[in-house]
Write an enzyme that holds these catalytic residues in place. Structure first.
Site, PDB file in Angstrom:
ATOM      1  N   ARG A   1       0.837  -1.213   0.000  1.00 31.43           N
ATOM      2  CA  ARG A   1       0.000   0.000   0.000  1.00 31.43           C
ATOM      3  C   ARG A   1       0.868   1.259   0.000  1.00 31.43           C
ATOM      4  O   ARG A   1       0.967   1.964  -0.996  1.00 31.43           O
ATOM      5  CB  ARG A   1      -0.943  -0.032   1.224  1.00 31.43           C
ATOM      6  N   ASP A   2       1.546   1.520   1.092  1.00 31.46           N
ATOM      7  CA  ASP A   2       2.324   2.760   1.200  1.00 31.46           C
ATOM      8  C   ASP A   2       3.420   2.790   0.141  1.00 31.46           C
ATOM      9  O   ASP A   2       3.711   3.831  -0.458  1.00 31.46           O
ATOM     10  CB  ASP A   2       2.940   2.848   2.611  1.00 31.46           C
TER      11      ASP A   2
ATOM     12  N   HIS B   1       5.609   4.070  12.607  1.00 32.01           N
ATOM     13  CA  HIS B   1       5.515   4.044  11.139  1.00 32.01           C
ATOM     14  C   HIS B   1       6.460   5.139  10.627  1.00 32.01           C
ATOM     15  O   HIS B   1       6.048   6.276  10.417  1.00 32.01           O
ATOM     16  CB  HIS B   1       4.051   4.313  10.752  1.00 32.01           C
TER      17      HIS B   1
ATOM     18  N   HIS C   1       9.078   6.785   8.026  1.00 32.78           N
ATOM     19  CA  HIS C   1       9.688   6.871   6.695  1.00 32.78           C
ATOM     20  C   HIS C   1      11.164   7.234   6.883  1.00 32.78           C
ATOM     21  O   HIS C   1      11.529   7.893   7.868  1.00 32.78           O
ATOM     22  CB  HIS C   1       8.937   7.897   5.845  1.00 32.78           C
TER      23      HIS C   1
ATOM     24  N   CYS D   1       5.160   9.362  -0.322  1.00 29.42           N
ATOM     25  CA  CYS D   1       3.784   9.773  -0.073  1.00 29.42           C
ATOM     26  C   CYS D   1       3.391  10.789  -1.129  1.00 29.42           C
ATOM     27  O   CYS D   1       4.116  11.763  -1.344  1.00 29.42           O
ATOM     28  CB  CYS D   1       3.639  10.367   1.330  1.00 29.42           C
TER      29      CYS D   1
ATOM     30  N   ASN E   1       8.928   3.923   3.540  1.00 27.53           N
ATOM     31  CA  ASN E   1       9.049   3.476   4.931  1.00 27.53           C
ATOM     32  C   ASN E   1      10.401   2.816   5.088  1.00 27.53           C
ATOM     33  O   ASN E   1      10.967   2.305   4.127  1.00 27.53           O
ATOM     34  CB  ASN E   1       7.983   2.418   5.239  1.00 27.53           C
TER      35      ASN E   1
HETATM   36  P1  HMG Z   1     -13.007  14.433  -1.941  1.00 25.06           P
HETATM   37  O1  HMG Z   1     -12.732  14.790  -3.379  1.00 25.06           O
HETATM   38  O2  HMG Z   1     -13.141  15.523  -0.932  1.00 25.06           O
HETATM   39  O3  HMG Z   1     -14.254  13.436  -1.829  1.00 25.06           O
HETATM   40  O4  HMG Z   1     -11.885  13.433  -1.487  1.00 25.06           O
HETATM   41  P2  HMG Z   1     -15.759  13.517  -2.237  1.00 25.06           P
HETATM   42  O5  HMG Z   1     -16.515  12.825  -1.176  1.00 25.06           O
HETATM   43  O6  HMG Z   1     -16.126  14.910  -2.619  1.00 25.06           O
HETATM   44  O7  HMG Z   1     -15.791  12.597  -3.544  1.00 25.06           O
HETATM   45  C1  HMG Z   1     -15.148  12.955  -4.748  1.00 25.06           C
HETATM   46  C2  HMG Z   1     -15.168  11.766  -5.704  1.00 25.06           C
HETATM   47  O8  HMG Z   1     -14.438  10.668  -5.140  1.00 25.06           O
HETATM   48  C3  HMG Z   1     -16.570  11.205  -5.939  1.00 25.06           C
HETATM   49  O9  HMG Z   1     -16.576  10.654  -7.250  1.00 25.06           O
HETATM   50  C4  HMG Z   1     -16.675  10.085  -4.945  1.00 25.06           C
HETATM   51  O10 HMG Z   1     -17.605   9.098  -5.303  1.00 25.06           O
HETATM   52  C5  HMG Z   1     -15.275   9.531  -4.961  1.00 25.06           C
HETATM   53  P3  HMG Z   1     -17.194  11.460  -8.490  1.00 25.06           P
HETATM   54  O11 HMG Z   1     -18.617  11.712  -8.097  1.00 25.06           O
HETATM   55  O12 HMG Z   1     -16.378  12.719  -8.638  1.00 25.06           O
HETATM   56  O13 HMG Z   1     -17.033  10.501  -9.638  1.00 25.06           O
HETATM   57  N1  HMG Z   1     -14.911   8.866  -3.718  1.00 25.06           N
HETATM   58  C6  HMG Z   1     -14.407   7.607  -3.628  1.00 25.06           C
HETATM   59  N2  HMG Z   1     -14.143   6.680  -4.569  1.00 25.06           N
HETATM   60  C7  HMG Z   1     -13.651   5.499  -4.132  1.00 25.06           C
HETATM   61  N3  HMG Z   1     -13.415   5.213  -2.842  1.00 25.06           N
HETATM   62  C8  HMG Z   1     -13.657   6.122  -1.887  1.00 25.06           C
HETATM   63  C9  HMG Z   1     -14.187   7.377  -2.272  1.00 25.06           C
HETATM   64  N4  HMG Z   1     -14.546   8.481  -1.588  1.00 25.06           N
HETATM   65  C10 HMG Z   1     -14.982   9.375  -2.467  1.00 25.06           C
HETATM   66  N5  HMG Z   1     -13.401   5.830  -0.615  1.00 25.06           N
HETATM   67  C11 HMG Z   1     -11.147  11.572  -0.166  1.00 25.06           C
HETATM   68  C12 HMG Z   1     -11.836  12.917  -0.162  1.00 25.06           C
HETATM   69  C13 HMG Z   1     -10.864  11.192   1.264  1.00 25.06           C
HETATM   70  C14 HMG Z   1     -12.032  10.523  -0.828  1.00 25.06           C
HETATM   71  C15 HMG Z   1      -9.828  11.703  -0.978  1.00 25.06           C
HETATM   72  O14 HMG Z   1      -9.125  12.798  -0.494  1.00 25.06           O
HETATM   73  C16 HMG Z   1      -8.957  10.486  -0.888  1.00 25.06           C
HETATM   74  O15 HMG Z   1      -9.277   9.434  -1.405  1.00 25.06           O
HETATM   75  N6  HMG Z   1      -7.787  10.621  -0.236  1.00 25.06           N
HETATM   76  C17 HMG Z   1      -6.887   9.505  -0.021  1.00 25.06           C
HETATM   77  C18 HMG Z   1      -5.493   9.981  -0.026  1.00 25.06           C
HETATM   78  C19 HMG Z   1      -4.558   8.827   0.206  1.00 25.06           C
HETATM   79  O16 HMG Z   1      -4.870   7.673  -0.020  1.00 25.06           O
HETATM   80  N7  HMG Z   1      -3.357   9.180   0.678  1.00 25.06           N
HETATM   81  C20 HMG Z   1      -2.322   8.220   0.918  1.00 25.06           C
HETATM   82  C21 HMG Z   1      -2.571   7.388   2.120  1.00 25.06           C
HETATM   83  S1  HMG Z   1      -2.215   8.208   3.650  1.00 25.06           S
HETATM   84  C22 HMG Z   1      -0.537   7.962   3.898  1.00 25.06           C
HETATM   85  O17 HMG Z   1       0.146   7.517   3.009  1.00 25.06           O
HETATM   86  C23 HMG Z   1       0.044   8.224   5.255  1.00 25.06           C
HETATM   87  C24 HMG Z   1       0.298   6.955   6.064  1.00 25.06           C
HETATM   88  O18 HMG Z   1       1.155   6.079   5.374  1.00 25.06           O
HETATM   89  C25 HMG Z   1       0.946   7.335   7.409  1.00 25.06           C
HETATM   90  C26 HMG Z   1       2.156   8.242   7.251  1.00 25.06           C
HETATM   91  O19 HMG Z   1       3.150   7.841   6.641  1.00 25.06           O
HETATM   92  O20 HMG Z   1       2.052   9.366   7.704  1.00 25.06           O
HETATM   93  C27 HMG Z   1      -1.014   6.213   6.350  1.00 25.06           C
HETATM   94 MG    MG Z   2       3.302   6.178   5.349  1.00 25.44          MG
END
Ligand code: HMG
Ligand code: MG
Length: 302
Positions: A15-16, A207, A209, A240, A249
């Site tokens: 994933r990450d 966690h 990096h 990220c 990581n």
């Molecule tokens: P948004 O644009 O504000 O969401 O995004 P929305 O509710 O307005 O929806 C927009 C569109 O996305 C819509 O589709 C929804 O249906 C769709 P449209 O009508 O335009 O065709 N949608 C989805 N589709 C599939 N699955 C869903 C979903 N939700 C909405 N779950 C949202 C808000 C949270 C969805 C967006 O910002 C997002 O997906 N963000 C994820 C970002 C991400 O994955 N980042 C990486 C992971 S975090 C990380 O790496 C850190 C970590 O490792 C720890 C560390 O290292 O710090 C964990």
């Molecule tokens: Mg991470």
């Protein structure tokens, strides 16, 4: 040194690691990577994310990954879920563990999930409730616990606040993300100390990096405080998408090598882990970021 006897490794590479890869990683490669990791004895493999495919296209096939892997008894395969839409998709894919993911800073929360910290907590609450009602385990993440790409230094109390909220929602474990790898050992200890005032240290995960090469030192520092859950990525995969310059990581191989040297049990077979590292590195045409993987490769060549 006061160190744990056993450390649980959570490999977040699929994933990450892969979420930020510039080219599409074939589904079969993802499935083989997850299966190789569990075959090497990794007890928890984060298999993907049910997030918006517009935001993170690399994770769009997570349902297919979940359907394709061999689910090994006793192994957990958590996936990230940001909202109820993601939760429904995770449930349909027969996921047994989800992870909700917040941040310690407002700017990172906005860039990563397009809402404020308090909005994110309101959004996570029904997700955690539904998951727990459905018998799933819920893990909580906090990003930017030791520094933020937009806001700089982060106060340990800001991390402790989000941790308490995730704890109240029923997260069994809280993983503390040094998203941009700027932390150093004393800062890492101060952050753990603040969070562990309210939540038992056994329930905290590190966690880290490895962007600034501090991850192993920081891990040793927090293990001395009782942290015994470590998130890693095979071959040091990743970065990220919302933290420019962030590298992967800390590599699983490097952590397991250190833990082996300390006599700390992990249940992981190093040879199989190195084979998984070589597999994914070759598949995505990227040299491993793991020093241990490179050292073994060099020794083999010699
Ligand atoms: P948004 O644009 O504000 O969401 O995004 P929305 O509710 O307005 O929806 C927009 C569109 O996305 C819509 O589709 C929804 O249906 C769709 P449209 O009508 O335009 O065709 N949608 C989805 N589709 C599939 N699955 C869903 C979903 N939700 C909405 N779950 C949202 C808000 C949270 C969805 C967006 O910002 C997002 O997906 N963000 C994820 C970002 C991400 O994955 N980042 C990486 C992971 S975090 C990380 O790496 C850190 C970590 O490792 C720890 C560390 O290292 O710090 C964990
Ligand atoms: Mg991470």
């Amino acid at each position: 040194m006061n160190l744990p006897e056993y450390v649980k490794i959570v490999d977040v590479g699929p994933r990450d690691g892969l979420q930020n890869h510039p080219e599409t990683v074939p589904l079969a490669t993802k499935i083989e990577l997850v299966d190789r990791l569990t075959d090497a004895g990794i007890p928890v493999v984060e298999a993907g994310a049910f997030v918006s495919p517009k935001w993170v296209p690399q994770m769009a096939d997570t349902a297919d990954v979940m359907a394709g892997i061999k689910r090994k008894p006793g192994v957990s395969y958590p996936v990230l879920v940001p909202n109820l839409k993601g939760y429904e998709a995770a449930k349909a894919a027969n996921v047994e563990e989800i992870a909700i993911f917040g941040a310690a800073t407002e700017a990172f929360s906005q860039k990563n999930i397009n809402c404020s910290i308090s909005e994110s907590l309101e959004r996570f609450r029904p997700v955690a409730e539904a998951a727990i009602n459905d018998g799933m385990k819920v893990r909580g993440y906090i990003s930017c616990v030791l520094g933020c790409p937009y806001e700089g230094d982060v106060a340990p109390d800001a991390v402790a606040y989000v941790a308490r909220e995730l704890d109240r929602m029923g997260c069994y474990e809280i993983s503390l993300g040094d998203t941009i790898g700027t932390g150093t050992p004393a800062k890492a200890q101060a952050m753990i100390e603040a969070v562990a005032k309210d939540i038992k240290v056994e329930r905290l995960g590190a966690h880290f990096h490895d962007t600034y090469g501090q991850a192993l030192a920081n891990l040793l520092a927090v293990m001395q405080m009782g942290v015994a859950v470590i998130d890693t990525a095979v071959a040091g995969l990743g970065g990220c998408p919302y933290a420019k310059g962030a590298s992967g990581n800390v590599a699983t191989e490097d952590v397991v090598y250190m833990l082996n040297g300390l006599g700390i049990e992990t249940g992981i077979d190093m040879d199989k882990l190195l084979a998984a590292s070589r597999f994914i590195s070759a598949a995505i045409h990227r040299a491993p970021a793991s020093k241990v993987a490179l050292a073994y490769k060099g020794a083999d060549a010699a």
